[in-house]
Motif scaffolding. Structure first.
Motif, short mmCIF file in Angstrom:
data_model
loop_
_atom_site.label_atom_id
_atom_site.label_comp_id
_atom_site.label_asym_id
_atom_site.label_seq_id
_atom_site.Cartn_x
_atom_site.Cartn_y
_atom_site.Cartn_z
N CYS A 1 2.76 -1.57 4.07
CA CYS A 1 2.48 -0.18 3.71
C CYS A 1 3.78 0.61 3.57
O CYS A 1 4.56 0.69 4.52
CB CYS A 1 1.57 0.48 4.73
N TYR B 1 0.86 -1.18 0.00
CA TYR B 1 0.00 0.00 0.00
C TYR B 1 0.89 1.23 0.00
O TYR B 1 2.01 1.21 0.54
CB TYR B 1 -0.86 0.04 1.26
N SER C 1 -1.70 -4.62 -1.57
CA SER C 1 -0.39 -5.08 -1.10
C SER C 1 -0.23 -6.58 -1.29
O SER C 1 -1.16 -7.29 -1.68
CB SER C 1 -0.20 -4.75 0.39
#
Length: 336
Positions: A325, A269, A300
């Protein structure tokens, strides 16, 4: 462009594209419902360019890749912050997916340092942008007042847990993309082209597979997600701890989209600047005025295919850190 005050034509000098970046030509876009959606679809699948919303974006440069662990470390090494009179050194590599990790294994033939940095808070990401700008003699894009740090478990150094951050819109330094910039670039940057309406960045859905399906082989050519992370091909299971593919992958191993941007769907992400909230019609929009979550986009390696859609919207707390992330950076393309 024409000056709104004096009516004269004002020219702007186009900066050379920074190494590792792609030029994205801005435009005015009036949104329409994607062909693969219907009106009853949940709003978080509809993205920024919603039906009848007009958005104007200026030109910008976007990083070809998600920021890698080696890039992050080269900028963040020795970075210090002061909170209530106490100085703290920030972690130069806060990533969970390290070479020696037993949970987040290094994929075969991947180069560890080329894996995207993750385990970064939104505040860490904007601090990186300012630090990179300073390193290159550019004007930092953010005013940042750090209010709280925490130590990264098992790491030498701290991460930024909270801060007061404001955007300096006229700065020429690096920054996070706005959500509108991110989606515009992910969709190829041209609403007249077929790929604007692809489900993923640079690839369409597999035949007969819905946009909200957990598994979608259409993603295999351009992105890593939960059901292809083991070997790059969609299968029935996702990797577990210690199994190859349980973790990030070296950037740029899948195909790029038409703009030459890699991993816009899948891998990690990506933090955007905006607070997660209601979108509105604007020029160069920067999102809601406030909120509890910052926007993340692109899906992701650990999540299902639907989250890797170019228009899937969600948000994380800005002080959160996760193995899935990271971020990429942008920079304005012109100066007065």
């Amino acid at each position: 462009r024409v000056c709104e005050v004096c009516g004269e034509t004002v020219t702007k000098e186009l900066q050379p594209a920074p190494e590792g970046f792609r030029f994205v030509k801005g435009a005015t876009v009036t949104g329409a419902l994607q062909a693969w959606l219907d009106e009853s679809a949940d709003d978080y699948y509809k993205g920024v360019f919603i039906k009848d919303r007009t958005v104007t974006l200026s030109d910008f440069y976007m990083g070809k890749y998600e920021v890698t662990q080696e890039e992050y470390a080269s900028v963040m090494e020795g970075q210090k912050v002061t909170v209530e009179g106490v100085e703290y050194t920030l972690a130069s590599n806060p990533s969970y997916c390290t070479k020696d990790s037993e949970k987040y294994t290094l994929f075969s033939d991947d180069v560890q340092e080329k894996r995207p940095v993750e385990g970064v808070t939104w505040y860490d990401a904007v601090w990186y942008c300012n630090a990179l700008s300073t390193k290159e003699g550019l004007t930092p894009a953010y005013n940042i007042e750090v209010t709280k740090v925490k130590q990264a478990s098992g790491k030498t150094g701290y991460y930024i847990y909270s801060a007061n951050v404001t955007l300096k819109k006229d700065a020429n330094g690096y920054r996070l993309p706005t959500e509108a910039e991110w989606e515009y670039a992910a969709r190829g940057g041209d609403p007249t082209k077929d790929d604007w309406n692809y489900v993923f960045s640079g690839a369409d859905t597999a035949a007969g597979v819905s946009y909200d399906s957990r598994q979608n082989a259409g993603l295999d050519s351009v992105g890593w997600y939960g059901y292809n992370s083991i070997n790059g091909t969609t299968g029935d299971t996702s990797p577990s701890y210690g199994v190859q593919g349980n973790g990030t992958h070296q950037v740029g191993k899948k195909a790029p989209n038409r703009l030459g941007l890699y991993d816009m769907s899948g891998n990690v992400y990506e933090w955007c600047y905006d607070w997660y909230g209601t979108v509105s019609a604007e020029t160069d929009p920067t999102g809601a005025a406030s909120g509890s979550y910052r926007v993340v986009r692109g899906g992701s390696w650990i999540y299902e295919a639907d989250r890797a859609s170019v228009s899937y919207r969600t948000g994380f707390g800005p002080g959160s850190r996760d193995s899935y992330c990271g971020f990429r950076v942008v920079r304005p393309s012109s100066i007065d």
